[in-house]
Enzyme design. Structure first.
Site, PDB file in Angstrom:
ATOM      1  N   GLY A 208     -24.447  29.745 -16.784  1.00 34.04           N
ATOM      2  CA  GLY A 208     -25.803  30.114 -16.373  1.00 34.04           C
ATOM      3  C   GLY A 208     -25.875  31.504 -15.774  1.00 34.04           C
ATOM      4  N   GLY A 442     -50.626  45.480 -41.673  1.00 33.62           N
ATOM      5  CA  GLY A 442     -50.502  44.984 -40.297  1.00 33.62           C
ATOM      6  C   GLY A 442     -49.585  45.873 -39.471  1.00 33.62           C
ATOM      7  N   ALA A 443     -48.587  46.443 -40.138  1.00 29.57           N
ATOM      8  CA  ALA A 443     -47.644  47.293 -39.404  1.00 29.57           C
ATOM      9  C   ALA A 443     -48.348  48.542 -38.879  1.00 29.57           C
ATOM     10  CB  ALA A 443     -46.469  47.666 -40.288  1.00 29.57           C
TER      11      ALA A 443
HETATM   12  C1  HXC Z   1     -13.910  28.889  -8.996  1.00 31.36           C
HETATM   13  C2  HXC Z   1     -12.838  30.315 -10.401  1.00 31.36           C
HETATM   14  C3  HXC Z   1     -13.898  30.210 -11.332  1.00 31.36           C
HETATM   15  C4  HXC Z   1     -14.995  29.374 -11.003  1.00 31.36           C
HETATM   16  C5  HXC Z   1     -12.422  31.548 -12.129  1.00 31.36           C
HETATM   17  N1  HXC Z   1     -11.950  31.142 -10.949  1.00 31.36           N
HETATM   18  N2  HXC Z   1     -13.602  30.983 -12.401  1.00 31.36           N
HETATM   19  N3  HXC Z   1     -12.856  29.667  -9.247  1.00 31.36           N
HETATM   20  N4  HXC Z   1     -14.965  28.732  -9.819  1.00 31.36           N
HETATM   21  N5  HXC Z   1     -16.026  29.229 -11.814  1.00 31.36           N
HETATM   22  C6  HXC Z   1     -10.716  31.531 -10.300  1.00 31.36           C
HETATM   23  C7  HXC Z   1      -9.507  30.966 -11.030  1.00 31.36           C
HETATM   24  O1  HXC Z   1      -9.235  29.646 -10.588  1.00 31.36           O
HETATM   25  C8  HXC Z   1      -8.427  31.937 -10.582  1.00 31.36           C
HETATM   26  O2  HXC Z   1      -8.038  31.612  -9.262  1.00 31.36           O
HETATM   27  C9  HXC Z   1      -9.154  33.255 -10.523  1.00 31.36           C
HETATM   28  O3  HXC Z   1     -10.547  32.926 -10.413  1.00 31.36           O
HETATM   29  C10 HXC Z   1      -8.981  34.086 -11.755  1.00 31.36           C
HETATM   30  O4  HXC Z   1      -9.264  33.281 -12.872  1.00 31.36           O
HETATM   31  P1  HXC Z   1      -8.312  33.197 -14.142  1.00 31.36           P
HETATM   32  O5  HXC Z   1      -8.734  32.024 -14.943  1.00 31.36           O
HETATM   33  O6  HXC Z   1      -6.896  33.271 -13.722  1.00 31.36           O
HETATM   34  O7  HXC Z   1      -8.720  34.560 -14.879  1.00 31.36           O
HETATM   35  P2  HXC Z   1      -8.800  34.858 -16.421  1.00 31.36           P
HETATM   36  O8  HXC Z   1      -7.620  34.321 -17.142  1.00 31.36           O
HETATM   37  O9  HXC Z   1      -9.057  36.314 -16.510  1.00 31.36           O
HETATM   38  O10 HXC Z   1     -10.079  34.051 -16.935  1.00 31.36           O
HETATM   39  C11 HXC Z   1     -11.334  34.346 -16.442  1.00 31.36           C
HETATM   40  C12 HXC Z   1     -12.326  33.270 -16.896  1.00 31.36           C
HETATM   41  C13 HXC Z   1     -11.819  31.884 -16.531  1.00 31.36           C
HETATM   42  C14 HXC Z   1     -12.528  33.388 -18.423  1.00 31.36           C
HETATM   43  C15 HXC Z   1     -13.668  33.579 -16.235  1.00 31.36           C
HETATM   44  O11 HXC Z   1     -11.422  31.882 -15.158  1.00 31.36           O
HETATM   45  C16 HXC Z   1     -12.826  30.813 -16.721  1.00 31.36           C
HETATM   46  O12 HXC Z   1     -13.048  30.330 -17.839  1.00 31.36           O
HETATM   47  N6  HXC Z   1     -13.473  30.385 -15.624  1.00 31.36           N
HETATM   48  C17 HXC Z   1     -14.460  29.363 -15.659  1.00 31.36           C
HETATM   49  C18 HXC Z   1     -15.709  29.853 -16.284  1.00 31.36           C
HETATM   50  C19 HXC Z   1     -16.790  28.819 -16.208  1.00 31.36           C
HETATM   51  O13 HXC Z   1     -16.793  27.879 -17.025  1.00 31.36           O
HETATM   52  N7  HXC Z   1     -17.592  28.889 -15.141  1.00 31.36           N
HETATM   53  C20 HXC Z   1     -18.581  27.942 -14.853  1.00 31.36           C
HETATM   54  C21 HXC Z   1     -19.692  28.195 -15.776  1.00 31.36           C
HETATM   55  S1  HXC Z   1     -21.011  27.108 -15.487  1.00 31.36           S
HETATM   56  P3  HXC Z   1      -6.548  31.816  -8.750  1.00 31.36           P
HETATM   57  O14 HXC Z   1      -6.557  31.201  -7.379  1.00 31.36           O
HETATM   58  O15 HXC Z   1      -5.658  31.113  -9.717  1.00 31.36           O
HETATM   59  O16 HXC Z   1      -6.326  33.308  -8.738  1.00 31.36           O
HETATM   60  C22 HXC Z   1     -22.017  28.031 -14.606  1.00 31.36           C
HETATM   61  C23 HXC Z   1     -23.273  27.333 -14.308  1.00 31.36           C
HETATM   62  C24 HXC Z   1     -24.233  28.254 -13.689  1.00 31.36           C
HETATM   63  O17 HXC Z   1     -21.798  29.122 -14.237  1.00 31.36           O
HETATM   64  C25 HXC Z   1     -25.556  27.635 -13.847  1.00 31.36           C
HETATM   65  C26 HXC Z   1     -26.607  28.482 -13.267  1.00 31.36           C
HETATM   66  C27 HXC Z   1     -27.940  27.979 -13.721  1.00 31.36           C
END
Ligand code: HXC
Length: 552
Positions: A208, A442-443
């Protein structure tokens, strides 16, 4: 001479001594406690400086990893973006208050550096997500900081810049993170059309979180390191079996050329932030302001003979509309938006005689400059932005019509064409239309014609404004005549010539007030500059209403 430590004895006046300068607290043992340290005492200042240094330096391993990924830290980015020493940081000491065992560490800043600074001396509000802290993920405290900065930006009427680098909603804070995002989205919408909102994607922007840039006015992305998607590659594979990389799914080029989500795409962070600064130089601080004027070259007398050579007289010959724009704007400088998406229309900002203008132009070198679904959407959004921020519109018309076909119709070309129509009809800024060569059907109407409210319509002498081209018109109007003719080709040529003589020239429209002037192409820049000067104080009031209902 007595020392300051031992003041001279006061003469006994018989009155009580004045109150001591400081209250002294009596401790449990009955003795006075030491005076509380003065706020400027060096050791406190040192402690504070040490803490700030620690916070601003970040954890070395995490910073190293960020650099290894080819990314700068949040603070390094702010240094590139803002004027030196202008940054005022707020909430540096804020930390999450979660008691969850999954969130043991409580780093300061909570993964976002937020505050205000200046760009070329003009105030902006900014937040930069810090991937080195919990992957820049957004929890309650981070959200509250972002809300605060957004509130300040709106209250003070200053642009908002978001530097995004985040894993999205902080998983450990559950619904509080989602609540935080909702607050960001609501603020984007409240600020829409009031302050410019720029979103810069410099890392992941997942889930999101991607709606925040989608609600902003401009989205910048950096190739290789920035990705935006609602669901990542793993979820895509699990749901549909489709295997894609992060970049294939939501990299900068995908969004710059296919989805239209990214307005601008860059090879590196430095050039990206450079352009953020440049774009800001073209924008007003808010909707009550006007864009900054630059020292003005005398555009009103500036003849450009090259224009007639750039545009071929033959209506089907392609050329690059950007070459025309370069002759019309000051110093040939045109800041094009959505350069790689819907390339059959061009949109961007430039200056004419020092004043910022928004330019929309058909692009004859792509799909013959036809309007289609995405081109209409692209131009509609741009027109609405310019209108919201007091940027006059110059529309360069050379359009054969709307693109026919089932693909377009099924995908809703009617709805999207209506968006562009709506955007122009609604626009109250000064509007100048220049018809270079052809404008059909129209354009023609949609490209800011007199009927939908252009203020000044200029036409080059060679142009064709009509319901359709001569061949098509003759085929419909004279079908029977052509079928009966001994020599159909000869008869068609005669009828085409008659139709062309009667309809296919600007004087037909000029005599009826639909074109204000037929101009020498070389005078286009000068005439547009004069038109802008004439219209500078234009005011137009729309009827009172809650809001319109723009087509889907
Ligand atoms: C908590 C998170 C996090 C998250 C990453 N980290 N995303 N911690 N919540 N959403 C933390 C990891 O645990 C890790 O901590 C550090 O950040 C770095 O992440 P890595 O995975 O090691 O980095 P990388 O390999 O570069 O990958 C980055 C990434 C991946 C692609 C963003 O972390 C990922 O897929 N994260 C989740 C993305 C996601 O699905 N988010 C939620 C989306 S839903 P450590 O302690 O190991 O360093 C959403 C809903 C919002 O956002 C709705 C709003 C309406």
């Amino acid at each position: 001479m007595s020392s300051p430590a031992t003041p001279p004895a006061q003469p006994d006046t018989g009155t009580p001594d004045p109150a001591p300068p400081r209250l002294r607290v009596v401790g449990p043992d009955g003795k006075p406690e030491p005076v509380r340290p003065d706020r400027t005492m060096p050791h406190l200042r040192d402690r504070r400086a040490r803490l700030r240094d620690e916070i601003t330096a970040g954890a070395p391993a995490a910073v190293r990893r960020q650099h290894d990924l080819g990314k700068r830290t949040a603070r390094e980015r702010l240094e590139l973006l803002l004027d030196p020493d202008s940054f005022i940081e707020i909430d540096m000491y804020r930390r999450h208050q979660s008691s969850s065992a999954t969130l043991k560490s409580r780093p300061y800043t909570d993964g976002v550096v937020a505050g205000s600074g200046t760009v070329d001396g003009r105030r902006v509000f900014v937040y930069a997500q810090d991937f080195t802290i919990f992957g820049g993920s957004l929890g309650q405290a981070q959200a509250a900081k972002i809300h605060k900065v957004m509130d300040h930006a709106l209250a003070t009427g200053a642009p908002l810049i978001a530097l995004n680098d985040s894993g999205g909603a902080r998983i450990q804070e559950g619904v509080l993170s989602l609540h935080g995002y909702g607050g960001i989205f609501r603020r984007h919408v409240e600020a829409s059309g009031v302050i410019p909102q720029l979103s810069v994607i410099m890392g992941p922007c997942a889930g999101g979180a991607a709606y925040s840039p989608a609600l902003a006015d401009f989205t910048f992305m950096v190739r290789g390191t920035a990705q935006m998607y609602l669901t990542g590659p793993d979820v895509v594979a699990a749901v549909s079996g489709e295997r894609v990389s992060h970049d294939e799914l939501g990299g900068a080029d995908v969004h710059g050329s296919r989805s239209g989500v990214a307005t601008l795409v860059y090879d590196d962070e430095e050039s990206c932030l450079d352009d953020v600064r440049y774009l800001l130089s073209l924008l007003p601080a808010n909707n009550l302001d006007v864009p900054p004027r630059a020292p003005a070259p005398d555009a009103e007398q500036d003849e450009r003979p090259a224009l007639a050579d750039i545009v071929p007289v033959e209506p089907n010959q392609p050329y690059d509309m950007r070459d025309v724009v370069a002759e019309i704007v000051d110093d040939g400088e045109f800041f094009e938006l959505h350069e790689d998406w819907a390339q059959n229309v061009i949109c961007g900002l430039g200056r004419i005689g020092g004043d910022v203008v928004g330019i929309v132009g058909n692009q004859p070198q792509v799909l013959a400059g036809v309007l289609d679904r995405v081109a209409s959407q692209k131009a509609a959004r741009f027109v609405r932005f310019c209108d919201a921020f007091n940027i006059p519109l110059v529309t360069l018309v050379d359009v054969p019509g709307f693109l026919p076909g089932t693909e377009q119709e099924y995908a809703g070309v009617i709805r999207h064409g209506a968006q562009l129509l709506y955007a122009y009809c609604e626009a109250s800024v000064p509007r100048i239309q220049v018809i270079l060569r052809k404008a059909y059907g129209g354009a023609y109407i949609v490209m800011d014609s007199r009927s939908i409210g252009t203020d000044l319509s200029l036409a080059w002498p060679t142009n064709e404004i009509a319901v359709m081209g001569a061949e098509g018109a003759v085929n419909i109007l004279h079908r029977k005549d052509l079928a009966a003719a001994d020599d159909a080709a000869e008869r068609r040529a005669e009828l085409v010539a008659e139709y062309t003589d009667e309809f296919m020239h600007p004087h037909y429209a000029a005599e009826r007030g639909l074109v204000d002037d037929v101009i020498d192409p070389a005078q286009t820049r000068a005439m547009v500059a004069r038109g802008l000067a004439m219209l500078r104080t234009k005011r137009r009031r729309m009827p009172e209403r809650k809001h319109g209902n723009i087509p889907l």
